[in-house]
Design an enzyme around this catalytic site. Structure first.
Site, short mmCIF file in Angstrom:
data_model
loop_
_atom_site.label_atom_id
_atom_site.label_comp_id
_atom_site.label_asym_id
_atom_site.label_seq_id
_atom_site.Cartn_x
_atom_site.Cartn_y
_atom_site.Cartn_z
N ASP A 16 16.94 -8.45 4.23
CA ASP A 16 17.70 -8.94 5.38
C ASP A 16 18.10 -7.80 6.32
OD1 ASP A 16 17.65 -11.60 4.41
OD2 ASP A 16 19.16 -11.01 2.94
N LYS A 27 19.96 -7.57 0.59
CA LYS A 27 19.13 -8.70 0.22
C LYS A 27 20.01 -9.82 -0.32
CE LYS A 27 15.34 -8.11 -2.01
NZ LYS A 27 14.73 -9.17 -1.17
N GLY A 28 19.36 -10.99 -0.50
CA GLY A 28 20.08 -12.04 -1.20
C GLY A 28 20.49 -13.24 -0.39
N GLY A 62 18.73 -15.49 0.09
CA GLY A 62 18.07 -16.61 -0.58
C GLY A 62 18.52 -16.89 -2.00
N GLU A 81 15.57 -10.23 -8.36
CA GLU A 81 15.02 -9.32 -7.35
C GLU A 81 15.40 -7.87 -7.68
OE1 GLU A 81 14.80 -12.18 -3.40
OE2 GLU A 81 16.39 -10.72 -3.52
C1 5RP Z 1 15.91 -13.29 -0.64
C2 5RP Z 1 15.71 -12.08 0.17
C3 5RP Z 1 14.65 -12.13 1.24
O1 5RP Z 1 13.70 -11.16 0.94
C4 5RP Z 1 15.27 -11.87 2.58
O2 5RP Z 1 16.24 -12.87 2.83
C5 5RP Z 1 14.22 -11.88 3.70
O3 5RP Z 1 13.70 -13.15 3.90
P1 5RP Z 1 12.56 -13.45 4.95
O4 5RP Z 1 11.33 -12.74 4.50
O5 5RP Z 1 12.41 -14.96 4.90
O6 5RP Z 1 13.03 -12.98 6.30
O7 5RP Z 1 16.35 -11.08 0.00
O8 5RP Z 1 16.92 -13.09 -1.58
#
Ligand code: 5RP
Length: 235
Positions: free
Chosen positions: A84, A94-95, A97, A103
């Site tokens: 992010d 991160k996180g 998601g 991760e």
């Molecule tokens: C999930 C993450 C993702 O890698 C992060 O949110 C980036 O997402 P995207 O590739 O859809 O932009 O850390 O936990």
């Protein structure tokens, strides 16, 4: 091809026969999984994959990538995931998601951790655009919230329980935890130093994991309108 596809395809081209490859989670990681599966199918690439989430595991399975469960791993060759935020010293946030725990385990277990981002993810300091996600044991969420607010009172630290996407309940991570999103209301030049914040969060009982990834990324592949840049961790 968009920027997320460009970094994903570039990372997939670096995968070699025999590797154990960690699969990240998110839209950029999805492009990577698709390209890896294409290489396996069309070029006979021989790899095994470890998924960082239920979602990436199901995607890999549907595309025919052979999976190894986390409990059978002591290390992996390569981990590829999005982020992010990326700061100048390659610290990550991160996180968004909800898949922090696996991760970070895969990032730590990997000989190489390649991070895939577009220019929008580059920040001057971690926490600039997003709250810091803090995964907590469900029964401990109020205690952790209180600890966070006490520890970071001087900086205007505030931690709110994250809602689910439908906004009719709380977000549950793939590890079965709740998430507190931590923000600092202090003015920009009084924001907490990232390494100090990382250590503080590591020391709070009830915190399962958090979204600051310090000293884990080996390389960041960054795309900006079709132009690719490879940023390596300073030696
Ligand atoms: C999930 C993450 C993702 O890698 C992060 O949110 C980036 O997402 P995207 O590739 O859809 O932009 O850390 O936990």
């Amino acid at each position: 091809m968009n920027d997320k596809q460009l970094v994903a395809i570039t990372a997939a081209s670096q995968v070699q026969d025999g590797m154990i490859v960690g699969l990240g989670t998110g839209s950029t990681a999805n492009y990577f999984i698709e390209e890896l599966a294409r290489r396996q199918r069309e070029e006979g690439l021989n790899i095994r994959a470890a998924a960082s989430s239920v979602v990436s595991g199901i995607k890999a399975e549907q595309l025919g990538l052979p999976l190894i469960a986390l409990e059978h791993l002591s290390s992996i060759d390569l981990y590829v995931d999005g982020a992010d935020e990326v700061s100048p010293d390659l610290t990550l946030l991160k996180g968004r998601g909800y898949d922090l725990v696996r991760e970070k385990l895969l990032a730590r277990a990997a000989k190489q951790f390649v991070v895939l981002v577009d220019r929008s993810k580059q920040v001057g300091r971690i926490g600039e655009k997003f709250p810091i996600p803090v995964e907590v044991m469900p029964a401990a969420w109020r205690l952790v919230q209180a600890s966070l607010q006490t520890s970071f009172q001087a900086l205007g630290g505030r931690a709110e329980l994250r809602q689910n996407a439908a906004k009719d309940g709380w977000a549950i991570t793939s590890h079965g935890s709740l998430v507190l999103d931590l923000v600092f209301e202090a003015v920009a030049d009084q924001q907490p130093e990232t390494h100090w914040l990382n250590q503080q969060l590591n020391n709070i009982p009830g915190v399962v994991e958090h979204g600051i990834f310090v000293d884990l990324a080996s390389t960041v592949l960054l795309a900006d309108n079709g132009k690719l840049e490879e940023i390596r961790k300073p030696a």
